[in-house]
Design a protein around this motif. Structure first.
Motif, PDB file in Angstrom:
ATOM      1  N   HIS A 125      -4.332  16.161 -12.249  1.00  0.00           N
ATOM      2  CA  HIS A 125      -4.453  16.181 -13.667  1.00  0.00           C
ATOM      3  C   HIS A 125      -3.554  14.937 -14.349  1.00  0.00           C
ATOM      4  CE1 HIS A 125      -6.139  20.010 -13.655  1.00  0.00           C
ATOM      5  NE2 HIS A 125      -6.442  19.961 -14.475  1.00  0.00           N
ATOM      6  N   ALA A 126      -2.260  14.665 -13.516  1.00  0.00           N
ATOM      7  CA  ALA A 126      -1.536  13.366 -13.793  1.00  0.00           C
ATOM      8  C   ALA A 126      -2.610  12.159 -14.170  1.00  0.00           C
ATOM      9  CB  ALA A 126      -0.513  13.095 -13.008  1.00  0.00           C
ATOM     10  N   ARG A 127      -3.288  11.869 -12.947  1.00  0.00           N
ATOM     11  CA  ARG A 127      -4.225  10.599 -13.012  1.00  0.00           C
ATOM     12  C   ARG A 127      -5.298  10.947 -14.175  1.00  0.00           C
ATOM     13  NH1 ARG A 127      -3.761   7.426  -8.161  1.00  0.00           N
ATOM     14  NH2 ARG A 127      -5.820   6.962  -8.552  1.00  0.00           N
ATOM     15  N   LEU A 128      -5.732  12.252 -14.225  1.00  0.00           N
ATOM     16  CA  LEU A 128      -6.623  12.529 -15.409  1.00  0.00           C
ATOM     17  C   LEU A 128      -6.167  12.097 -16.842  1.00  0.00           C
ATOM     18  CD1 LEU A 128      -9.669  13.505 -16.382  1.00  0.00           C
ATOM     19  CD2 LEU A 128      -8.094  15.947 -16.706  1.00  0.00           C
ATOM     20  N   ILE A 129      -5.077  12.620 -17.021  1.00  0.00           N
ATOM     21  CA  ILE A 129      -4.332  12.273 -18.352  1.00  0.00           C
ATOM     22  C   ILE A 129      -4.188  10.809 -18.544  1.00  0.00           C
ATOM     23  CG2 ILE A 129      -2.328  12.719 -19.837  1.00  0.00           C
ATOM     24  CD1 ILE A 129      -2.286  15.814 -18.562  1.00  0.00           C
ATOM     25  N   GLN A 130      -3.524  10.225 -17.524  1.00  0.00           N
ATOM     26  CA  GLN A 130      -3.295   8.738 -17.623  1.00  0.00           C
ATOM     27  C   GLN A 130      -4.341   7.994 -17.941  1.00  0.00           C
ATOM     28  OE1 GLN A 130      -0.148   7.143 -17.798  1.00  0.00           O
ATOM     29  NE2 GLN A 130       0.509   9.237 -17.915  1.00  0.00           N
ATOM     30  N   GLY A 131      -5.839   8.349 -17.396  1.00  0.00           N
ATOM     31  CA  GLY A 131      -7.036   7.902 -17.623  1.00  0.00           C
ATOM     32  C   GLY A 131      -7.224   7.755 -18.968  1.00  0.00           C
ATOM     33  N   PHE A 175       0.704  -1.485   0.092  1.00  0.00           N
ATOM     34  CA  PHE A 175      -0.190  -0.106   0.069  1.00  0.00           C
ATOM     35  C   PHE A 175       0.867   1.022   0.039  1.00  0.00           C
ATOM     36  CE2 PHE A 175      -2.658   3.389   1.883  1.00  0.00           C
ATOM     37  CZ  PHE A 175      -4.268   2.867   1.281  1.00  0.00           C
ATOM     38  N   ARG A 176       0.488   2.270  -0.798  1.00  0.00           N
ATOM     39  CA  ARG A 176       1.403   3.243  -1.069  1.00  0.00           C
ATOM     40  C   ARG A 176       0.762   4.595  -0.721  1.00  0.00           C
ATOM     41  NH1 ARG A 176       2.246   0.642  -6.165  1.00  0.00           N
ATOM     42  NH2 ARG A 176       4.479  -0.172  -6.178  1.00  0.00           N
ATOM     43  N   LEU A 177       1.108   5.293   0.470  1.00  0.00           N
ATOM     44  CA  LEU A 177       0.343   6.509   0.901  1.00  0.00           C
ATOM     45  C   LEU A 177       1.320   7.594   0.911  1.00  0.00           C
ATOM     46  CD1 LEU A 177      -1.776   7.872   2.688  1.00  0.00           C
ATOM     47  CD2 LEU A 177      -0.594   7.122   4.782  1.00  0.00           C
ATOM     48  N   LEU A 178       0.785   8.617   0.059  1.00  0.00           N
ATOM     49  CA  LEU A 178       1.627   9.884   0.036  1.00  0.00           C
ATOM     50  C   LEU A 178       1.188  10.921   1.260  1.00  0.00           C
ATOM     51  CD1 LEU A 178       3.689  11.732  -1.636  1.00  0.00           C
ATOM     52  CD2 LEU A 178       1.671  12.502  -2.799  1.00  0.00           C
ATOM     53  N   VAL A 179       2.177  11.356   1.999  1.00  0.00           N
ATOM     54  CA  VAL A 179       1.718  12.297   3.002  1.00  0.00           C
ATOM     55  C   VAL A 179       2.383  13.710   2.674  1.00  0.00           C
ATOM     56  CG1 VAL A 179       2.347  12.543   5.654  1.00  0.00           C
ATOM     57  CG2 VAL A 179       2.373  10.265   4.861  1.00  0.00           C
ATOM     58  N   ASP A 180       1.529  14.560   2.500  1.00  0.00           N
ATOM     59  CA  ASP A 180       1.682  15.920   1.844  1.00  0.00           C
ATOM     60  C   ASP A 180       2.306  15.766   0.683  1.00  0.00           C
ATOM     61  OD1 ASP A 180       0.607  17.260   4.221  1.00  0.00           O
ATOM     62  OD2 ASP A 180       2.492  17.725   5.153  1.00  0.00           O
ATOM     63  N   GLN A 203      -6.569   2.454 -16.059  1.00  0.00           N
ATOM     64  CA  GLN A 203      -7.694   2.172 -15.174  1.00  0.00           C
ATOM     65  C   GLN A 203      -7.336   2.296 -13.822  1.00  0.00           C
ATOM     66  OE1 GLN A 203     -10.405  -0.823 -16.748  1.00  0.00           O
ATOM     67  NE2 GLN A 203     -10.893   0.238 -18.304  1.00  0.00           N
ATOM     68  N   PHE A 204      -8.092   3.013 -13.024  1.00  0.00           N
ATOM     69  CA  PHE A 204      -7.562   3.098 -11.372  1.00  0.00           C
ATOM     70  C   PHE A 204      -8.767   3.571 -10.727  1.00  0.00           C
ATOM     71  CE2 PHE A 204      -4.825   5.946 -13.904  1.00  0.00           C
ATOM     72  CZ  PHE A 204      -5.607   7.124 -13.655  1.00  0.00           C
ATOM     73  N   VAL A 261       7.531   5.808  -7.692  1.00  0.00           N
ATOM     74  CA  VAL A 261       6.181   5.421  -8.001  1.00  0.00           C
ATOM     75  C   VAL A 261       5.284   6.353  -8.904  1.00  0.00           C
ATOM     76  CG1 VAL A 261       5.165   6.292  -5.897  1.00  0.00           C
ATOM     77  CG2 VAL A 261       4.013   4.443  -7.063  1.00  0.00           C
ATOM     78  N   GLU A 262       4.813   5.714  -9.926  1.00  0.00           N
ATOM     79  CA  GLU A 262       4.070   6.758 -10.675  1.00  0.00           C
ATOM     80  C   GLU A 262       2.755   7.489  -9.858  1.00  0.00           C
ATOM     81  OE1 GLU A 262       4.673   7.740 -13.691  1.00  0.00           O
ATOM     82  OE2 GLU A 262       6.435   6.461 -13.817  1.00  0.00           O
ATOM     83  N   PRO A 263       2.354   8.559 -10.366  1.00  0.00           N
ATOM     84  CA  PRO A 263       0.998   9.258  -9.730  1.00  0.00           C
ATOM     85  C   PRO A 263       0.011   8.402  -9.797  1.00  0.00           C
ATOM     86  CG  PRO A 263       2.091  10.743 -11.011  1.00  0.00           C
ATOM     87  CD  PRO A 263       2.964   9.466 -11.167  1.00  0.00           C
ATOM     88  N   GLU A 264      -0.126   7.493 -10.794  1.00  0.00           N
ATOM     89  CA  GLU A 264      -1.406   6.688 -10.769  1.00  0.00           C
ATOM     90  C   GLU A 264      -1.468   5.402  -9.838  1.00  0.00           C
ATOM     91  OE1 GLU A 264       0.964   5.811 -14.570  1.00  0.00           O
ATOM     92  OE2 GLU A 264       0.344   7.326 -13.342  1.00  0.00           O
ATOM     93  N   GLU A 265      -0.251   5.243  -9.407  1.00  0.00           N
ATOM     94  CA  GLU A 265      -0.022   3.917  -8.685  1.00  0.00           C
ATOM     95  C   GLU A 265       0.050   4.154  -7.174  1.00  0.00           C
ATOM     96  OE1 GLU A 265       3.113   1.470 -11.275  1.00  0.00           O
ATOM     97  OE2 GLU A 265       3.910   2.982  -9.954  1.00  0.00           O
ATOM     98  N   LEU A 266      -0.547   5.643  -6.660  1.00  0.00           N
ATOM     99  CA  LEU A 266      -0.664   5.758  -5.202  1.00  0.00           C
ATOM    100  C   LEU A 266      -2.092   5.128  -4.690  1.00  0.00           C
ATOM    101  CD1 LEU A 266       0.276   9.402  -5.192  1.00  0.00           C
ATOM    102  CD2 LEU A 266       1.597   7.613  -4.121  1.00  0.00           C
ATOM    103  N   ASP A 267      -1.970   4.610  -3.520  1.00  0.00           N
ATOM    104  CA  ASP A 267      -3.355   4.300  -2.880  1.00  0.00           C
ATOM    105  C   ASP A 267      -4.108   5.326  -2.325  1.00  0.00           C
ATOM    106  OD1 ASP A 267      -3.235   1.409  -4.007  1.00  0.00           O
ATOM    107  OD2 ASP A 267      -1.377   1.678  -3.018  1.00  0.00           O
ATOM    108  N   ALA A 268      -3.440   6.216  -1.785  1.00  0.00           N
ATOM    109  CA  ALA A 268      -4.263   7.327  -0.869  1.00  0.00           C
ATOM    110  C   ALA A 268      -3.022   8.511  -0.617  1.00  0.00           C
ATOM    111  CB  ALA A 268      -4.690   6.715   0.645  1.00  0.00           C
TER     112      ALA A 268
END
Length: 244
Positions: free
Chosen positions: A73-79, A29-34, A84-85, A47-54
Protein backbone atom coordinates in the motif's frame (compact mmCIF):
# COMPACT_ATOMS: atom_id res chain seq x y z
CA UNK A 1 27.92 -5.68 0.77
CA UNK A 2 26.25 -3.73 3.56
CA UNK A 3 23.74 -5.02 6.12
CA UNK A 4 21.39 -2.73 8.04
CA UNK A 5 19.21 -4.24 10.75
CA UNK A 6 15.67 -2.83 10.62
CA UNK A 7 13.98 -5.19 13.12
CA UNK A 8 15.26 -8.06 15.21
CA UNK A 9 12.66 -9.19 17.75
CA UNK A 10 11.25 -12.69 17.62
CA UNK A 11 7.50 -13.33 17.54
CA UNK A 12 6.35 -9.72 17.81
CA UNK A 13 8.01 -6.30 18.10
CA UNK A 14 8.71 -4.63 21.40
CA UNK A 15 7.37 -1.10 21.91
CA UNK A 16 8.59 1.27 19.17
CA UNK A 17 10.53 -1.56 17.53
CA UNK A 18 10.14 -4.15 14.77
CA UNK A 19 10.34 -7.88 14.25
CA UNK A 20 12.48 -9.44 11.50
CA UNK A 21 13.63 -7.16 8.69
CA UNK A 22 17.11 -6.67 7.23
CA UNK A 23 18.32 -4.45 4.40
CA UNK A 24 21.14 -5.69 2.18
CA UNK A 25 22.81 -3.24 -0.19
CA UNK A 26 25.46 -3.71 -2.85
CA UNK A 27 26.33 -1.59 -5.89
CA UNK A 28 23.25 0.58 -5.27
CA UNK A 29 20.83 -2.38 -5.20
CA UNK A 30 18.54 -2.54 -2.16
CA UNK A 31 17.20 -5.93 -1.07
CA UNK A 32 14.89 -6.28 1.92
CA UNK A 33 15.17 -9.65 3.66
CA UNK A 34 11.92 -10.44 5.53
CA UNK A 35 9.34 -7.79 6.33
CA UNK A 36 7.91 -8.33 9.80
CA UNK A 37 5.68 -6.22 12.00
CA UNK A 38 6.92 -2.64 12.42
CA UNK A 39 9.45 -2.83 9.58
CA UNK A 40 7.61 -0.28 7.43
CA UNK A 41 7.56 2.22 10.30
CA UNK A 42 11.35 1.90 10.65
CA UNK A 43 12.46 1.44 7.04
CA UNK A 44 12.09 5.12 5.93
CA UNK A 45 14.89 6.03 8.34
CA UNK A 46 17.18 4.26 5.87
CA UNK A 47 15.32 4.01 2.55
CA UNK A 48 11.82 4.83 1.34
CA UNK A 49 9.57 1.83 0.50
CA UNK A 50 9.39 2.88 -3.15
CA UNK A 51 13.21 2.80 -3.36
CA UNK A 52 13.51 -0.92 -2.68
CA UNK A 53 14.61 -3.05 -5.62
CA UNK A 54 13.47 -6.45 -4.31
CA UNK A 55 12.25 -8.35 -1.25
CA UNK A 56 12.97 -11.94 -0.26
CA UNK A 57 11.17 -13.92 2.45
CA UNK A 58 12.38 -16.85 4.52
CA UNK A 59 8.88 -18.06 5.44
CA UNK A 60 5.33 -16.89 6.08
CA UNK A 61 5.05 -16.53 9.83
CA UNK A 62 3.63 -13.08 10.69
CA UNK A 63 6.75 -11.83 12.45
CA UNK A 64 8.52 -12.16 9.08
CA UNK A 65 5.82 -10.98 6.65
CA UNK A 66 3.26 -8.90 8.60
CA UNK A 67 4.21 -5.66 6.82
CA UNK A 68 4.14 -6.99 3.26
CA UNK A 69 0.61 -5.63 2.81
CA UNK A 70 1.72 -2.33 4.30
CA UNK A 71 4.65 -2.21 1.88
CA UNK A 72 2.30 -2.83 -1.03
CA UNK A 73 0.00 0.00 0.00
CA UNK A 74 2.93 2.37 0.59
CA UNK A 75 4.06 1.89 -3.00
CA UNK A 76 0.47 2.10 -4.27
CA UNK A 77 -0.11 5.43 -2.55
CA UNK A 78 3.22 6.88 -3.69
CA UNK A 79 2.18 5.93 -7.22
CA UNK A 80 -1.06 7.88 -6.79
CA UNK A 81 1.08 10.82 -5.68
CA UNK A 82 2.93 10.79 -8.98
CA UNK A 83 6.03 8.72 -8.35
CA UNK A 84 6.95 6.15 -10.96
CA UNK A 85 8.75 2.92 -10.22
CA UNK A 86 8.73 -0.63 -11.57
CA UNK A 87 6.78 -3.56 -10.14
CA UNK A 88 8.58 -4.77 -7.02
CA UNK A 89 9.58 -8.47 -7.09
CA UNK A 90 8.92 -10.31 -3.84
CA UNK A 91 10.65 -13.69 -3.71
CA UNK A 92 9.19 -16.44 -1.54
CA UNK A 93 8.83 -20.19 -1.54
CA UNK A 94 5.76 -21.79 -3.14
CA UNK A 95 5.07 -24.42 -0.47
CA UNK A 96 2.24 -22.33 1.01
CA UNK A 97 0.19 -21.22 -1.98
CA UNK A 98 -2.29 -19.27 0.15
CA UNK A 99 0.44 -16.99 1.45
CA UNK A 100 2.46 -16.96 -1.76
CA UNK A 101 -0.42 -15.59 -3.81
CA UNK A 102 -0.60 -12.56 -1.51
CA UNK A 103 2.83 -11.46 -2.70
CA UNK A 104 1.32 -10.30 -5.98
CA UNK A 105 -0.73 -7.11 -5.72
CA UNK A 106 -2.05 -5.32 -8.83
CA UNK A 107 1.00 -4.07 -10.73
CA UNK A 108 2.62 -2.93 -7.48
CA UNK A 109 4.34 -6.17 -6.46
CA UNK A 110 4.81 -9.56 -8.06
CA UNK A 111 5.42 -12.80 -6.19
CA UNK A 112 8.24 -14.88 -7.63
CA UNK A 113 8.83 -18.41 -6.36
CA UNK A 114 12.41 -19.35 -5.65
CA UNK A 115 13.53 -22.93 -6.15
CA UNK A 116 15.44 -23.94 -3.01
CA UNK A 117 17.70 -26.36 -4.89
CA UNK A 118 18.90 -23.64 -7.28
CA UNK A 119 21.05 -20.54 -6.84
CA UNK A 120 18.97 -17.41 -7.35
CA UNK A 121 20.32 -14.16 -8.84
CA UNK A 122 18.78 -10.99 -7.43
CA UNK A 123 20.55 -7.89 -8.69
CA UNK A 124 24.21 -8.31 -7.66
CA UNK A 125 23.39 -11.04 -5.12
CA UNK A 126 23.71 -14.78 -5.58
CA UNK A 127 21.40 -16.52 -3.12
CA UNK A 128 21.59 -20.16 -2.00
CA UNK A 129 19.00 -21.85 0.20
CA UNK A 130 18.84 -24.46 2.96
CA UNK A 131 15.59 -25.80 4.41
CA UNK A 132 15.53 -25.15 8.13
CA UNK A 133 14.10 -27.05 11.08
CA UNK A 134 10.93 -25.06 11.82
CA UNK A 135 7.22 -25.89 12.17
CA UNK A 136 6.48 -24.45 8.70
CA UNK A 137 8.59 -24.49 5.52
CA UNK A 138 11.40 -22.00 6.04
CA UNK A 139 14.68 -21.38 4.25
CA UNK A 140 18.02 -20.09 5.41
CA UNK A 141 19.84 -18.03 2.80
CA UNK A 142 23.45 -17.47 1.87
CA UNK A 143 24.06 -14.19 0.06
CA UNK A 144 27.21 -13.74 -2.04
CA UNK A 145 28.26 -10.42 -3.58
CA UNK A 146 31.54 -8.61 -4.17
CA UNK A 147 33.56 -11.55 -2.90
CA UNK A 148 31.82 -11.50 0.49
CA UNK A 149 29.20 -13.79 2.02
CA UNK A 150 26.42 -13.40 4.57
CA UNK A 151 24.27 -16.22 5.94
CA UNK A 152 20.82 -15.56 7.40
CA UNK A 153 19.32 -18.51 9.23
CA UNK A 154 15.68 -17.49 9.08
CA UNK A 155 14.00 -19.42 11.89
CA UNK A 156 15.39 -22.81 12.82
CA UNK A 157 16.52 -25.21 15.47
CA UNK A 158 20.17 -26.13 15.05
CA UNK A 159 20.92 -28.68 12.34
CA UNK A 160 24.27 -30.08 11.24
CA UNK A 161 23.66 -29.11 7.59
CA UNK A 162 24.11 -25.46 8.60
CA UNK A 163 27.86 -25.99 9.04
CA UNK A 164 28.71 -26.77 5.44
CA UNK A 165 26.10 -24.35 4.11
CA UNK A 166 27.64 -21.48 6.10
CA UNK A 167 31.30 -22.47 5.80
CA UNK A 168 33.70 -19.51 6.13
CA UNK A 169 30.97 -16.89 5.73
CA UNK A 170 32.01 -13.34 6.59
CA UNK A 171 28.86 -12.78 8.64
CA UNK A 172 26.31 -15.07 10.26
CA UNK A 173 22.97 -13.44 11.07
CA UNK A 174 21.74 -16.16 13.39
CA UNK A 175 18.41 -16.53 15.10
CA UNK A 176 18.76 -16.86 18.88
CA UNK A 177 15.33 -17.08 20.46
CA UNK A 178 16.40 -19.07 23.51
CA UNK A 179 18.97 -18.83 26.30
CA UNK A 180 21.68 -21.42 26.73
CA UNK A 181 19.89 -23.48 29.40
CA UNK A 182 16.76 -23.80 27.23
CA UNK A 183 15.97 -26.30 24.48
CA UNK A 184 14.25 -24.65 21.53
CA UNK A 185 14.17 -27.67 19.23
CA UNK A 186 10.45 -28.40 19.57
CA UNK A 187 9.68 -24.74 18.81
CA UNK A 188 12.05 -24.71 15.84
CA UNK A 189 14.50 -22.21 17.33
CA UNK A 190 18.14 -22.05 18.41
CA UNK A 191 19.67 -21.17 21.73
CA UNK A 192 22.76 -19.04 22.33
CA UNK A 193 25.20 -21.89 22.92
CA UNK A 194 24.08 -23.60 19.72
CA UNK A 195 24.56 -20.33 17.81
CA UNK A 196 28.10 -20.09 19.17
CA UNK A 197 28.89 -23.68 18.25
CA UNK A 198 27.43 -23.08 14.79
CA UNK A 199 29.69 -20.06 14.25
CA UNK A 200 32.80 -21.89 15.50
CA UNK A 201 32.34 -25.05 13.47
CA UNK A 202 31.47 -23.14 10.29
CA UNK A 203 34.49 -20.84 10.60
CA UNK A 204 32.36 -17.69 10.67
CA UNK A 205 34.18 -14.36 10.89
CA UNK A 206 31.45 -12.44 12.74
CA UNK A 207 28.27 -13.54 14.52
CA UNK A 208 25.17 -11.36 14.94
CA UNK A 209 22.45 -12.77 17.21
CA UNK A 210 18.92 -11.83 16.13
CA UNK A 211 15.25 -12.88 16.52
CA UNK A 212 15.77 -12.16 20.21
CA UNK A 213 13.59 -13.25 23.15
CA UNK A 214 11.36 -10.75 24.97
CA UNK A 215 12.39 -11.80 28.48
CA UNK A 216 15.57 -12.09 30.47
CA UNK A 217 18.77 -10.11 29.94
CA UNK A 218 19.52 -10.42 26.23
CA UNK A 219 23.16 -9.43 26.80
CA UNK A 220 23.55 -12.83 28.46
CA UNK A 221 23.10 -14.37 25.00
CA UNK A 222 26.46 -12.96 23.91
CA UNK A 223 28.24 -14.34 26.97
CA UNK A 224 26.65 -17.76 26.47
CA UNK A 225 27.52 -17.87 22.76
CA UNK A 226 31.12 -16.92 23.59
CA UNK A 227 31.51 -20.21 25.48
CA UNK A 228 31.66 -21.85 22.05
CA UNK A 229 32.80 -19.04 19.74
CA UNK A 230 35.71 -16.72 20.51
CA UNK A 231 35.26 -14.44 17.48
CA UNK A 232 33.23 -11.25 17.18
CA UNK A 233 29.72 -11.62 18.62
CA UNK A 234 27.13 -8.85 18.69
CA UNK A 235 23.44 -8.54 19.44
CA UNK A 236 21.34 -7.22 16.57
CA UNK A 237 20.34 -3.60 17.19
CA UNK A 238 18.00 -1.25 15.39
CA UNK A 239 19.75 0.46 12.45
CA UNK A 240 22.97 -1.40 13.17
CA UNK A 241 25.08 -1.30 10.00
CA UNK A 242 27.83 -3.72 9.08
CA UNK A 243 29.87 -3.29 5.90
CA UNK A 244 31.60 -6.37 4.52
Amino acid sequence: MKLTVIGFWGGYPKKDAASSGYLLEHEGFRLLVDCGSGVLAKLPNIVEPEELDAVILSHYHPDHIADIGVLQHARLIQGFLGKQFPTLPIYGHHFDQHEFTKLTYKTITKGIAYEPNQVLSIGPFQVSFLKTDHPVPCYAMRFEAGGKSLVYTGDSAFKEEFIQFSSNADLLLCECNFYGHQNGKSAGHMNSVEAGRFAREAGIKQLILTHLPHYGNVSDLVHEASIEFTGIIKLAEEFQTIAL
